[in-house]
Write a protein that holds these residues in place. Structure first.
Motif, PDB file in Angstrom:
ATOM      1  N   SER B 232       0.820  -1.217   0.000  1.00  0.00           N
ATOM      2  CA  SER B 232       0.000   0.000   0.000  1.00  0.00           C
ATOM      3  C   SER B 232       0.850   1.260   0.000  1.00  0.00           C
ATOM      4  CB  SER B 232      -0.900   0.023   1.242  1.00  0.00           C
ATOM      5  OG  SER B 232      -1.874  -0.968   1.164  1.00  0.00           O
ATOM      6  N   GLY B 233       0.216   2.353  -0.390  1.00  0.00           N
ATOM      7  CA  GLY B 233       0.846   3.658  -0.241  1.00  0.00           C
ATOM      8  C   GLY B 233       1.071   4.360  -1.559  1.00  0.00           C
ATOM      9  N   HIS B 234       1.254   5.651  -1.457  1.00  0.00           N
ATOM     10  CA  HIS B 234       1.351   6.502  -2.643  1.00  0.00           C
ATOM     11  C   HIS B 234       2.534   6.126  -3.531  1.00  0.00           C
ATOM     12  CE1 HIS B 234       2.424  10.373  -4.750  1.00  0.00           C
ATOM     13  NE2 HIS B 234       1.206  10.126  -5.159  1.00  0.00           N
ATOM     14  N   ASP B 235       2.293   6.217  -4.829  1.00  0.00           N
ATOM     15  CA  ASP B 235       3.351   5.955  -5.807  1.00  0.00           C
ATOM     16  C   ASP B 235       3.298   7.060  -6.860  1.00  0.00           C
ATOM     17  OD1 ASP B 235       5.145   4.975  -7.645  1.00  0.00           O
ATOM     18  OD2 ASP B 235       3.876   3.314  -8.307  1.00  0.00           O
ATOM     19  N   PRO B 236       4.327   7.864  -6.960  1.00  0.00           N
ATOM     20  CA  PRO B 236       4.310   8.951  -7.958  1.00  0.00           C
ATOM     21  C   PRO B 236       4.210   8.445  -9.391  1.00  0.00           C
ATOM     22  CG  PRO B 236       6.473   8.786  -6.875  1.00  0.00           C
ATOM     23  CD  PRO B 236       5.551   7.865  -6.144  1.00  0.00           C
ATOM     24  N   LEU B 237       4.472   7.152  -9.615  1.00  0.00           N
ATOM     25  CA  LEU B 237       4.398   6.613 -10.975  1.00  0.00           C
ATOM     26  C   LEU B 237       2.954   6.311 -11.402  1.00  0.00           C
ATOM     27  CD1 LEU B 237       7.452   4.171 -10.836  1.00  0.00           C
ATOM     28  CD2 LEU B 237       7.336   6.402 -11.963  1.00  0.00           C
ATOM     29  N   ASP B 238       2.020   6.357 -10.466  1.00  0.00           N
ATOM     30  CA  ASP B 238       0.605   6.106 -10.777  1.00  0.00           C
ATOM     31  C   ASP B 238      -0.177   7.358 -10.394  1.00  0.00           C
ATOM     32  OD1 ASP B 238      -2.069   5.416 -10.859  1.00  0.00           O
ATOM     33  OD2 ASP B 238      -1.918   3.745  -9.445  1.00  0.00           O
ATOM     34  N   SER B 239      -0.687   8.072 -11.405  1.00  0.00           N
ATOM     35  CA  SER B 239      -1.341   9.361 -11.120  1.00  0.00           C
ATOM     36  C   SER B 239      -2.657   9.195 -10.373  1.00  0.00           C
ATOM     37  CB  SER B 239      -1.577  10.131 -12.423  1.00  0.00           C
ATOM     38  OG  SER B 239      -2.496   9.430 -13.219  1.00  0.00           O
ATOM     39  N   THR B 240      -3.184   7.961 -10.289  1.00  0.00           N
ATOM     40  CA  THR B 240      -4.420   7.737  -9.535  1.00  0.00           C
ATOM     41  C   THR B 240      -4.132   7.179  -8.135  1.00  0.00           C
ATOM     42  OG1 THR B 240      -4.703   5.508 -10.424  1.00  0.00           O
ATOM     43  CG2 THR B 240      -5.746   7.293 -11.635  1.00  0.00           C
ATOM     44  N   SER B 241      -2.864   7.057  -7.811  1.00  0.00           N
ATOM     45  CA  SER B 241      -2.481   6.556  -6.488  1.00  0.00           C
ATOM     46  C   SER B 241      -2.753   7.646  -5.448  1.00  0.00           C
ATOM     47  CB  SER B 241      -0.991   6.195  -6.542  1.00  0.00           C
ATOM     48  OG  SER B 241      -0.435   6.154  -5.267  1.00  0.00           O
ATOM     49  N   LEU B 242      -3.325   7.262  -4.314  1.00  0.00           N
ATOM     50  CA  LEU B 242      -3.742   8.247  -3.310  1.00  0.00           C
ATOM     51  C   LEU B 242      -2.613   8.561  -2.330  1.00  0.00           C
ATOM     52  CD1 LEU B 242      -7.283   6.802  -2.520  1.00  0.00           C
ATOM     53  CD2 LEU B 242      -6.763   8.868  -3.841  1.00  0.00           C
ATOM     54  N   ALA B 243      -2.400   9.840  -2.105  1.00  0.00           N
ATOM     55  CA  ALA B 243      -1.384  10.267  -1.125  1.00  0.00           C
ATOM     56  C   ALA B 243      -2.047  10.341   0.247  1.00  0.00           C
ATOM     57  CB  ALA B 243      -0.808  11.612  -1.535  1.00  0.00           C
ATOM     58  N   GLN B 244      -2.401   9.194   0.755  1.00  0.00           N
ATOM     59  CA  GLN B 244      -3.096   9.110   2.050  1.00  0.00           C
ATOM     60  C   GLN B 244      -2.281   8.235   2.991  1.00  0.00           C
ATOM     61  OE1 GLN B 244      -5.953  10.542   2.972  1.00  0.00           O
ATOM     62  NE2 GLN B 244      -6.383  11.488   0.981  1.00  0.00           N
ATOM     63  N   PRO B 245      -2.316   8.547   4.290  1.00  0.00           N
ATOM     64  CA  PRO B 245      -1.563   7.699   5.223  1.00  0.00           C
ATOM     65  C   PRO B 245      -2.093   6.266   5.216  1.00  0.00           C
ATOM     66  CG  PRO B 245      -2.928   9.301   6.401  1.00  0.00           C
ATOM     67  CD  PRO B 245      -3.032   9.634   4.955  1.00  0.00           C
ATOM     68  N   VAL B 246      -1.188   5.326   5.428  1.00  0.00           N
ATOM     69  CA  VAL B 246      -1.575   3.906   5.473  1.00  0.00           C
ATOM     70  C   VAL B 246      -1.540   3.462   6.934  1.00  0.00           C
ATOM     71  CG1 VAL B 246      -1.000   1.583   4.690  1.00  0.00           C
ATOM     72  CG2 VAL B 246      -0.560   3.545   3.193  1.00  0.00           C
ATOM     73  N   PRO B 247      -2.682   3.029   7.480  1.00  0.00           N
ATOM     74  CA  PRO B 247      -2.686   2.593   8.888  1.00  0.00           C
ATOM     75  C   PRO B 247      -1.951   1.271   9.062  1.00  0.00           C
ATOM     76  CG  PRO B 247      -4.847   2.238   7.898  1.00  0.00           C
ATOM     77  CD  PRO B 247      -4.011   2.893   6.850  1.00  0.00           C
TER      78      PRO B 247
END
Lengths: 100, 482
Positions: B232-247
């Protein structure tokens, strides 16, 4: 919603760039027709003033910073090309009859 | 089964850390089991034992040097063949990608490796993820470990069968309309589709980009939580990836369901459901109630429209995404005299019947003059379905439904494509709304076929699925296949 004709199936196959033989086209005509008929229920749904939902989560398209960074090496990117001449990709004539 | 093939991820990482076993030994046992069983099961399309041995040796060397080990150190993992792996053939179950050796790794692969996972191979799936039985693979038939005459589900059928049969500890699948949850239900394992955007899609062979997600298939909720954490977690290579904290998902395992409001959407229980599945869901409800959950009936009024909306949106996106397979830059190429002929013949020969059907359906829906009646209409219905969920989640914390209306079916038993699509009725809406969903085993039929309970959560609330799933699992465990 209209049912699908054989002519439409052939037109769609060309648009989709899919070669299919006679038997496959005939099968596609009946199968797609049945599927589209099943889906005709959506026509009756009142969607007045409902904005189409294109994505599941709100997404702001990000802008990438204008900085060069390492990317795929050309040799790696070209390795899977089915036909090439050095670093050039070979394709057949774009206009029929004009050679490779 | 009694050895490594039944160990949990926690068992493996604890024993390796304690020096009781090496990653190399776990891999050796896993390879032996694959060699012994996969000829019959048909889960793997490709193995990478050499790469796996290198990864296992690294884990053992790090352990010897007292270096910190990753959360999946030494854990044998299989990847659905929709996931791109550098130097390891990736076909997406299609002849059009026969022999393709990708020049890069998907982000999820890099993350698994960074966590110490040992990737053993690529597993079978319906071609480009399109199907519900893995029968649409261009390569082989995968059998259900509980009953070899039945399908493992799909499209992540190889992932689910391999996990259930102990041919890996966990696996990654992809889910566009239920392709993690449905095969997990059919094979008696846990399958979790994360919220859209939770896990990077970089390096995932695209089917329908607004619906696709990668997620874990595992033998327990705890294992699924650990794998989900790693990917899980944000990936700058995927523009639909969410920059949200992962619990920390594992912290939810023991949280229990006291006071949790569990919604039963009445539309999911109104139609034709196998009586044994209905009974298993009744048991699930009783178990949750017993553990302190509050059960509330809710309504998702547009449920029956999910099927037509999905089977317009997904093929439309697929028809666009699969335009890249043209025989020019990679994949197979047919002999042809001109470019148009090359495209048509390459695609005609390279794609199987179901993929062609969906490309045709999508091309039809996107055609000039038909766009408003099909694609736009389906996207509007998608908005209505999302609104239904939003309203329900004002009242409840999580929704409980059957994962499928019937248990695993026999090979070649679906007479028409539409018959196959109708079996997806309970899993599609989750993708249309972008919600997290999980299937957890909740019982067996009298013929010993697994039954899955589906949990649907609020966006980014995988933790509540894990918390609820863990309670169902502890109350209604079904064990391993024979």
């Amino acid at each position: 919603m209209p049912s699908l004709t054989r002519k439409e199936v052939e037109e769609i196959a060309l648009l989709a760039r899919l070669h299919m033989d006679e038997a496959a086209l005939a099968r596609m005509e009946s199968e797609l027709g049945a599927i589209l008929e099943h889906f005709s229920s959506i026509a009756a749904v009142d969607t007045t003033d409902i904005p189409p939902m294109t994505h599941a989560v709100p997404i702001e398209l990000p802008l990438r910073v204008d900085v060069a960074f390492p990317s795929l090496d050309a040799a790696d990117a070209l390795r899977a090309v089915p036909k090439r001449d050095g670093d050039l990709i070979v394709v057949p004539a774009i206009i029929a009859g004009s050679g490779e | 089964m009694s050895g490594v093939e039944l160990w949990s991820i926690a068992d493996i990482t604890r024993r390796i850390a304690a020096g009781e076993v090496t990653a190399a030994k776990i891999l050796t046992d896993t390879i032996a089991r694959i060699t012994e069983r996969d000829g019959e099961l048909g889960a793997y399309l490709a193995t990478d034992f050499e790469g796996a041995q290198t990864a296992a040796a690294l884990v053992d060397a790090m352990r010897s040097a007292n270096l910190p080990l990753g959360p999946l150190a030494g854990v044998p993992i299989a990847l659905k063949d929709m996931i791109v792996t550098k130097g390891v053939v990736t076909t997406a179950g299609s002849k059009i990608l026969d022999g393709w050796s990708p020049p890069y790794n998907a982000t999820v692969v890099e993350r698994l490796r960074a966590a110490g996972a040992v990737i053993v191979g690529k597993v079978n799936c319906d071609e480009f993820g399109m199907g519900s039985s893995t029968e649409n693979s261009a390569y082989k038939k995968t059998r259900n470990p509980w009953d070899a005459t039945r399908v493992p589900g799909g499209s992540s059928g190889g992932s689910s069968a391999a996990v259930a049969a102990g041919l890996c500890t966990a696996s990654l699948g992809t889910d566009t309309g239920g392709s993690i949850r449905q095969p997990a239900a059919f094979c008696g394992v846990v399958g979790l589709k994360p919220t859209y955007g939770r896990v990077s899609r970089w390096g995932i062979v695209a089917f329908a980009s607004s619906l696709d997600q990668v997620g874990p298939i595992a033998r327990s909720v705890a294992d699924a939580a650990l794998v989900l954490q790693a990917i899980s977690g944000h990936d700058p290579l995927d523009s639909t990836s969410l920059a949200q904290p992962v619990p920390q998902f594992s912290e939810s395992i023991a949280a229990g369901v006291t006071g949790l409001k569990v919604g039963l959407p009445k539309e999911y229980f109104a139609g034709e459901i196998d009586p044994e599945i209905r009974a298993a869901l009744d048991n699930t409800v009783a178990a949750l109630k017993e553990k302190g959950a509050e059960i509330i009936e809710v309504s998702l009024p547009h449920t029956e429209l999910a099927l037509p909306a999905y089977y317009i949106v997904a093929p439309a996106e697929a028809s666009s995404n699969l335009a890249r397979y043209d025989g020019i830059r990679y994949g197979t190429r047919a002999d042809a005299s001109d470019l148009l002929d090359l495209y048509c013949k390459t695609r005609g020969a390279g794609f199987g019947p179901e993929v062609k059907r969906r490309i045709m359906l999508g091309t039809y829906a996107l055609r000039s003059g038909y766009y408003d009646a099909y694609y736009k209409k389906a996207q509007q219905i998608r908005a209505l379905i999302k609104r239904d969920f939003d309203a329900a989640f004002e009242t409840v914390d999580v929704l409980l439904t059957p994962t499928t209306p019937a248990p695993a079916f026999a090979f070649e038993s679906k007479a028409t494509p539409l018959d196959m699509y109708l079996g997806d009725i309970f899993t599609l809406a989750c993708n249309l709304a972008g919600l997290p969903g999980m299937s957890v085993p909740c019982g067996l039929t009298k013929n010993r076929l697994p039954i899955g309970a589906q949990l649907l959560g609020k966006p980014l609330d995988e933790a509540t699925l894990i918390r609820t799933g863990a309670v169902i699992e502890s109350a209604l465990a079904i064990g391993a296949p024979p």
